[in-house]
Design a protein around this motif. Structure first.
Motif, PDB file in Angstrom:
ATOM      1  N   GLY A  94       1.554 -12.885 -19.568  1.00 38.52           N
ATOM      2  CA  GLY A  94       1.863 -13.165 -18.177  1.00 38.52           C
ATOM      3  C   GLY A  94       2.347 -11.970 -17.391  1.00 38.52           C
ATOM      4  O   GLY A  94       3.190 -12.074 -16.517  1.00 38.52           O
ATOM      5  N   TYR A  95       1.814 -10.797 -17.708  1.00 40.15           N
ATOM      6  CA  TYR A  95       2.323  -9.603 -17.040  1.00 40.15           C
ATOM      7  C   TYR A  95       1.751  -9.411 -15.640  1.00 40.15           C
ATOM      8  O   TYR A  95       2.371  -8.769 -14.815  1.00 40.15           O
TER       9      TYR A  95
ATOM     10  N   TYR B  49       1.345  -8.491  -5.579  1.00 38.76           N
ATOM     11  CA  TYR B  49       2.054  -9.493  -4.797  1.00 38.76           C
ATOM     12  C   TYR B  49       1.309 -10.806  -4.862  1.00 38.76           C
ATOM     13  O   TYR B  49       0.077 -10.847  -4.867  1.00 38.76           O
ATOM     14  N   PHE B  50       2.085 -11.871  -4.913  1.00 39.33           N
ATOM     15  CA  PHE B  50       1.518 -13.215  -4.895  1.00 39.33           C
ATOM     16  C   PHE B  50       2.422 -14.071  -4.023  1.00 39.33           C
ATOM     17  O   PHE B  50       3.622 -14.163  -4.301  1.00 39.33           O
ATOM     18  N   SER B  51       1.851 -14.670  -2.996  1.00 40.73           N
ATOM     19  CA  SER B  51       2.631 -15.509  -2.077  1.00 40.73           C
ATOM     20  C   SER B  51       3.918 -14.819  -1.635  1.00 40.73           C
ATOM     21  O   SER B  51       5.017 -15.367  -1.727  1.00 40.73           O
ATOM     22  N   GLN B  54       6.703  -9.918  -5.007  1.00 41.58           N
ATOM     23  CA  GLN B  54       6.208  -8.907  -5.931  1.00 41.58           C
ATOM     24  C   GLN B  54       6.389  -9.423  -7.351  1.00 41.58           C
ATOM     25  O   GLN B  54       7.523  -9.646  -7.800  1.00 41.58           O
ATOM     26  N   ARG B  55       5.275  -9.563  -8.080  1.00 42.12           N
ATOM     27  CA  ARG B  55       5.350 -10.110  -9.430  1.00 42.12           C
ATOM     28  C   ARG B  55       5.435  -9.020 -10.488  1.00 42.12           C
ATOM     29  O   ARG B  55       5.944  -9.263 -11.574  1.00 42.12           O
ATOM     30  N   ASN B  56       4.904  -7.854 -10.155  1.00 38.47           N
ATOM     31  CA  ASN B  56       4.944  -6.779 -11.140  1.00 38.47           C
ATOM     32  C   ASN B  56       4.819  -5.436 -10.443  1.00 38.47           C
ATOM     33  O   ASN B  56       4.308  -5.354  -9.313  1.00 38.47           O
ATOM     34  N   GLY B  97      -4.569 -13.980  -9.503  1.00 38.19           N
ATOM     35  CA  GLY B  97      -4.241 -12.783 -10.267  1.00 38.19           C
ATOM     36  C   GLY B  97      -5.178 -12.519 -11.417  1.00 38.19           C
ATOM     37  O   GLY B  97      -4.959 -11.602 -12.191  1.00 38.19           O
ATOM     38  N   ALA B  98      -6.245 -13.287 -11.544  1.00 39.42           N
ATOM     39  CA  ALA B  98      -7.179 -13.084 -12.647  1.00 39.42           C
ATOM     40  C   ALA B  98      -8.327 -12.170 -12.207  1.00 39.42           C
ATOM     41  O   ALA B  98      -8.188 -10.971 -12.147  1.00 39.42           O
ATOM     42  N   GLU B  99      -9.496 -12.722 -11.884  1.00 36.72           N
ATOM     43  CA  GLU B  99     -10.638 -11.912 -11.488  1.00 36.72           C
ATOM     44  C   GLU B  99     -10.352 -11.240 -10.148  1.00 36.72           C
ATOM     45  O   GLU B  99     -10.047 -11.886  -9.152  1.00 36.72           O
ATOM     46  N   GLN B 100     -10.457  -9.909 -10.157  1.00 41.46           N
ATOM     47  CA  GLN B 100     -10.088  -9.132  -8.978  1.00 41.46           C
ATOM     48  C   GLN B 100     -11.315  -8.606  -8.250  1.00 41.46           C
ATOM     49  O   GLN B 100     -12.308  -8.223  -8.872  1.00 41.46           O
ATOM     50  N   TYR B 101     -11.190  -8.529  -6.924  1.00 38.05           N
ATOM     51  CA  TYR B 101     -12.231  -7.982  -6.065  1.00 38.05           C
ATOM     52  C   TYR B 101     -11.607  -6.862  -5.243  1.00 38.05           C
ATOM     53  O   TYR B 101     -10.561  -7.058  -4.605  1.00 38.05           O
ATOM     54  N   PHE B 102     -12.268  -5.701  -5.258  1.00 38.59           N
ATOM     55  CA  PHE B 102     -11.674  -4.508  -4.655  1.00 38.59           C
ATOM     56  C   PHE B 102     -12.208  -4.219  -3.260  1.00 38.59           C
ATOM     57  O   PHE B 102     -13.373  -4.490  -2.946  1.00 38.59           O
TER      58      PHE B 102
END
Lengths: 110, 111
Positions: A94-95, B49-51, B54-56, B97-102
């Motif tokens: 979950g990183y 960032y999510f909603s 900052q998550r990481n 936060g899974a499949e990313q589009y740049f």
């Protein structure tokens, strides 16, 4: 953190040839993607493939998560395939932190 | 559906100045991540960032900061610019936060 290694670092192919690019990762992953970076810097999605095999035209990819590697196959290469290919992984746990490999620079010559 | 957009595309700044880069994600995507790409260090994760949270965060100094707005648009700021901050800055969006589009990136040159 997780280590992601790609091989080969550089590859020159004659148009029409086939190739296999490899991505090794050092720990369990939630997600894995393959990208193609064009000469202008744009990262183009090729595959989202945390496990299994997928095909899209001349490209296909296989990820063997238990053995911690992924392969990208390019068949009948074209000059437009030139560029840098990256794999990117998100480590399990979950990183939400993605680590990119160092890339394979592919040049396809006519 | 429109893709990820980044503005500006090119930027030239002087050492010591600050800069703000903007990223608009794909409609409906709530996660935005930022990356720095340099010839020497490759592609490195800056933050995600999510909603609006900052998550990481990657291993960058505090001069690098970001935020996300309620419409999911994100900005990153670099203060007290150094020559080594010259890079291509890439933004990516994803649903969760899974499949990313740049996006196309912002090329920053610090002189």
């Amino acid at each position: 953190g997780i280590q992601v290694e790609q091989s080969p670092p550089d590859l020159i192919l004659q148009e029409g040839a086939n190739s296999t690019l490899r991505c090794n990762f050092s720990d369990s992953v939630n997600n894995l993607q393959w990208f193609h970076q064009n000469p202008w810097g744009q990262l183009i999605n090729l595959f989202y493939i945390p496990s299994g095999t997928k095909q899209n035209g001349r490209l296909s990819a296989t990820t063997v998560a238990t053995e911690r590697y992924s392969l990208l196959y390019i068949s009948s290469s074209q000059t437009t395939d030139s560029g840098v290919y990256f794999c990117a992984v998100e480590q399990s746990g979950g990183y939400q932190k993605v680590t990119f490999g160092t890339g394979t620079k592919l040049q396809v010559i006519p | 559906k429109a893709g990820v957009t980044q503005t500006p595309r090119y930027l030239i700044k002087t050492r010591g100045q600050q800069v703000t880069l903007s990223c608009s994600p794909i409609s409906g995507h709530r996660s935005v991540s930022w990356y720095q790409q340099t010839p020497g260090q490759g592609l490195q994760f800056l933050f995600e960032y999510f909603s609006e949270t900052q998550r990481n965060k990657g291993n960058f100094p505090g001069r690098f900061s970001g935020r996300q707005f309620s419409n999911s648009r994100s900005e990153m700021n670099v203060s007290t610019l150094e020559l080594g901050d010259s890079a291509l800055y890439l933004c990516a969006s994803s649903l969760y936060g899974a499949e990313q589009y740049f996006g196309p990136g912002t090329r920053l040159t610090v002189t």
